[in-house]
Design a protein around this motif. Sequence first.
Motif, PDB file in Angstrom:
ATOM      1  N   HIS A 176      36.357  38.546  33.624  1.00 11.62           N
ATOM      2  CA  HIS A 176      37.195  39.720  33.445  1.00 11.62           C
ATOM      3  C   HIS A 176      37.544  40.057  32.054  1.00 11.62           C
ATOM      4  CE1 HIS A 176      37.211  39.193  37.794  1.00 11.62           C
ATOM      5  NE2 HIS A 176      36.717  40.409  37.720  1.00 11.62           N
ATOM      6  N   LEU A 177      38.037  38.897  31.391  1.00 10.32           N
ATOM      7  CA  LEU A 177      38.774  38.883  30.250  1.00 10.32           C
ATOM      8  C   LEU A 177      37.842  39.080  29.289  1.00 10.32           C
ATOM      9  CD1 LEU A 177      41.118  35.727  30.731  1.00 10.32           C
ATOM     10  CD2 LEU A 177      41.439  38.155  31.055  1.00 10.32           C
ATOM     11  N   ASP A 178      36.536  38.506  29.396  1.00  7.67           N
ATOM     12  CA  ASP A 178      35.810  38.947  28.161  1.00  7.67           C
ATOM     13  C   ASP A 178      35.166  40.324  28.376  1.00  7.67           C
ATOM     14  OD1 ASP A 178      33.992  35.712  28.854  1.00  7.67           O
ATOM     15  OD2 ASP A 178      35.641  36.366  27.557  1.00  7.67           O
ATOM     16  N   ARG A 222      46.095  40.174  30.718  1.00  9.30           N
ATOM     17  CA  ARG A 222      45.806  41.516  31.089  1.00  9.30           C
ATOM     18  C   ARG A 222      44.424  41.604  31.595  1.00  9.30           C
ATOM     19  NH1 ARG A 222      48.483  45.782  29.820  1.00  9.30           N
ATOM     20  NH2 ARG A 222      49.354  44.711  28.164  1.00  9.30           N
ATOM     21  N   GLY A 223      44.245  42.462  32.629  1.00  9.83           N
ATOM     22  CA  GLY A 223      42.818  42.563  32.928  1.00  9.83           C
ATOM     23  C   GLY A 223      42.376  41.122  33.726  1.00  9.83           C
ATOM     24  N   GLN A 233      39.579  47.782  34.321  1.00  9.94           N
ATOM     25  CA  GLN A 233      40.328  48.759  33.680  1.00  9.94           C
ATOM     26  C   GLN A 233      41.641  48.322  33.004  1.00  9.94           C
ATOM     27  OE1 GLN A 233      41.214  51.461  37.002  1.00  9.94           O
ATOM     28  NE2 GLN A 233      39.205  51.939  37.183  1.00  9.94           N
ATOM     29  N   GLY A 234      41.861  47.102  33.206  1.00 10.55           N
ATOM     30  CA  GLY A 234      43.135  46.315  32.544  1.00 10.55           C
ATOM     31  C   GLY A 234      44.029  46.070  33.425  1.00 10.55           C
ATOM     32  N   ILE A 235      43.942  46.331  34.667  1.00 10.71           N
ATOM     33  CA  ILE A 235      45.027  45.850  35.566  1.00 10.71           C
ATOM     34  C   ILE A 235      44.973  44.475  35.872  1.00 10.71           C
ATOM     35  CG2 ILE A 235      45.880  46.150  37.891  1.00 10.71           C
ATOM     36  CD1 ILE A 235      45.002  49.192  37.978  1.00 10.71           C
ATOM     37  N   SER A 236      46.088  43.746  35.805  1.00  8.25           N
ATOM     38  CA  SER A 236      45.942  42.239  35.919  1.00  8.25           C
ATOM     39  C   SER A 236      46.346  42.022  37.722  1.00  8.25           C
ATOM     40  CB  SER A 236      47.147  41.632  35.492  1.00  8.25           C
ATOM     41  OG  SER A 236      46.865  41.999  34.075  1.00  8.25           O
ATOM     42  N   ILE A 237      45.656  41.191  38.165  1.00  6.27           N
ATOM     43  CA  ILE A 237      45.640  40.885  39.843  1.00  6.27           C
ATOM     44  C   ILE A 237      45.923  39.573  39.908  1.00  6.27           C
ATOM     45  CG2 ILE A 237      44.306  41.028  41.895  1.00  6.27           C
ATOM     46  CD1 ILE A 237      42.719  43.330  40.768  1.00  6.27           C
TER      47      ILE A 237
END
Lengths: 339, 522
Positions: B253-255, B293-294, B459-463
């Motif tokens: 997701h980071l990429d 982030r994300g 969308q940039g939400i960290s989980i």
Amino acid sequence: MTTQSVTKSTARKGGTDWSAYASQFGALGVLIIICIIFAVIEPAFVSPINLFNVLRQVSIYGLLALGMTFVILTGGIDLSVGSLLALSGLVAAAVYKGGTGLLSAGTAGQAAGFGLWPAIGAAILVGILGGLLQGSVVSWLKVPPFIVTLGGLTAFRGLALLFSSGQPISTFTDEYKFWGQGMIGPVPVPVIIFLSFAVLAFIILRYTRYGRHVYAVGGNPEAARLSGLKVNNVVLSVYVITGFFAGLSGFLLSSRLNSAEQVAGVGYELTVIAGVVIGGTSLFGGEGGIFGTVIGILLIGVLSNGLTLMNVSPYIQQILVGLIIVFAVFLDQLIKRRR
Amino acid sequence: MDKHSALLWMEDVSKSFPGVQALQNVSLHVGAGEILGLIGQNGAGKSTLMKILSGVYMPDSGEILLGGEPIQIHNPHHAQELGISIIYQELNLMPNLSVMENIFVGREPGPPLFVSRSKLERQTRAILDRMRMHLRPTALVRSLSVAEQQMVEIAKAISRDVRVLIMDEPTSALSETEVETLFDIIRQLRDSGVAVIFISHRLEEVLHICDRVTVLRDGANAGDVAVKATSREELIRMMVGRPLDQFFHRDSHLDESGNSADTVLEARGISRRGTALNPDAVVLDNVSLALKRGEILGLAGLVGAGRTELARVIFGADKRSSGEIWIEGRPAKIQSPVDAIKHGIGLVPEDRKGQGLILKLAVRVNMTLANLDKLSSLDFVQQGAERRVVDDYIQRFEIRTPSPEQRVVNLSGGNQQKVVISKWLMLNPKILIMDEPTRGIDVGAKSEIYELMHELASQGISIIMISSEFPELIAMCDRIICLAEGRVTGEVTREEATLETLMHYCTLREQVVASQEGSAIA
């Protein structure tokens, strides 16, 4: 404005969930059936004078029941309302007359005290303080509400006796008696007060954020806490609300009886709780509402009025009221199981 | 060992619950004077198997023989009469009664209707002495340590002439020395001819105390080996077993999101002590982590590793004994869920029905519960606006409900979970902690939830994702932190993550530090 009504109508198409009110309508059904039976057997029952009489009789219970609905919705209980009512009534009378018991007997019928509004204010203040105290112990010290308010039931009664030296404070002027005995048009004043507060309480529970929080805390306190609700504050607040109504009712009852008695309101808590429960509010919290409570209290009032009109002995009345309580709640459970 | 020489023989035992095949043709046997280890991942079927043995569940099919005789175990009481006793992780003692009263409860010696205290004490002392347990028969159970209470449970089983003793995670709450004492007792039991079934996540202990190990995986047998002939690595392989290629991998997701090294949340040295049972228990010990982030960060661990506890502490739902939480590079005072929500954190709890939802209330009410501030003016909830936002989420997430007014209790698990997630998304959170987000949810809804999580991350939400299912973590997460017994035991990137590495870290047990041992005994 237009857009709002459009959304509303489309939402209705999706179906308003009447089942949410089913338990409250259960009591309404029983009330209607009982009214029809009484009307057939005793036509005097349906005369406007008698109906207002019923309303006047239930208005004190009704006011207490409004507060009790908030408490029970959070899964709590308040057993102290009858005692707090007595204490507040005495305080109102004492403030009005400028003293307690025998001391003020000489000034009977004259307002030698601090006036009407301070008297009402003092009664309500006493009620609120009593509720604040009990609510704090319940919410912050985590003592079960049954125990806290059982303590309050005894302690406030004791305070009432201490405050009045065991003597009633009686005979007030007309401006004081107006609130409990007067009429506006054909409608008794306490009925107007009760119905006004019922509408207010209904609106608060149904349409405000605070009302939502009351249901949420009663429905699942842990989920409410994890959703960022200040659960302790909500719990505290509902005891303040019952306290407020106990204070107001204390004043009204002293006005209606033309006497503030230290034995006023004995056993009221049970009648009030019965009314709330008959109206479909769950003792476990989170379910029910003001509409049901009004119906439940009316049911109790109608029963005792109708049975008296039919010359049924008060002893038998008690038995019947007891049976109706159990029957109404059984009916409620039956409806819920069906869903 | 065969059917007739084994003390306990279970063959082809199956058990299903609505929607789940919990056990499928499982076989297990143990001989008199043998210690059998029973291991497997969370949900492998150990508990179900033991509940069948202790008479809580009836098997759907299969054969059970005790001492060569076929038996049917009707209920827990019957199991005890047969000589099968189970000691659960949560001990079943009456804290306000004495040791001897607990041991002989329901079977007190004495004339009818009376208890002979002297006889009770004498019989209790005989058992305690025989097992070399240093306990006073008249001591109240609540004054005892967890280890001592466990001894009382064992003594209770012995007093009933136990033949098969099952111990479920008996060492999880014990200190190192207490574990040794327990092992001495277990060996004595074995030497007196009792068959012991030892269930544990601690592979070292299993290898140390057991004679043989039976491994379960996904409700079926996955191996049966003598301890002498196996190794920790082989046991792990048997526990995880399944090939990974059935899972769908995607790019980090980071990429995708392009914001690489932005740290959103940092937990520094989080510790928490004390559980309801044991006020000295170490729940979390100096746990640190950083969330970007994300990113989807996984928390892996076996039961009792402290994953849920960590999530709750970060969210402010439970108090921490020490440690700091930093949000976007600044220390955040998070003491309650209210604080956490202010900092943009949401929690989708493990116990959806008990903690995530108010079941009696409508979908609409549940969805907007955390967001009423924004939907109200002068404390009045704006009905129209509320309806619109609720309808919007119901459509967007395809929540299947006849109406927003439907009580949440009537929805399926997957749709309930979507309601919980919607509740948090309405707040535009920066961080979403999802504890077992797919538990109890059918396959279709699971993949919808996975999709949703990927979308949120992009969308940039960290989980932070907690799951007991390693394959799920491996497929979903950019990085996985492994916990064991309240400590971080390893961290793996998505490239390194395999079932074996995760299981390796999750069963790692650091030597208990001397200072902690001291406090655990005190």
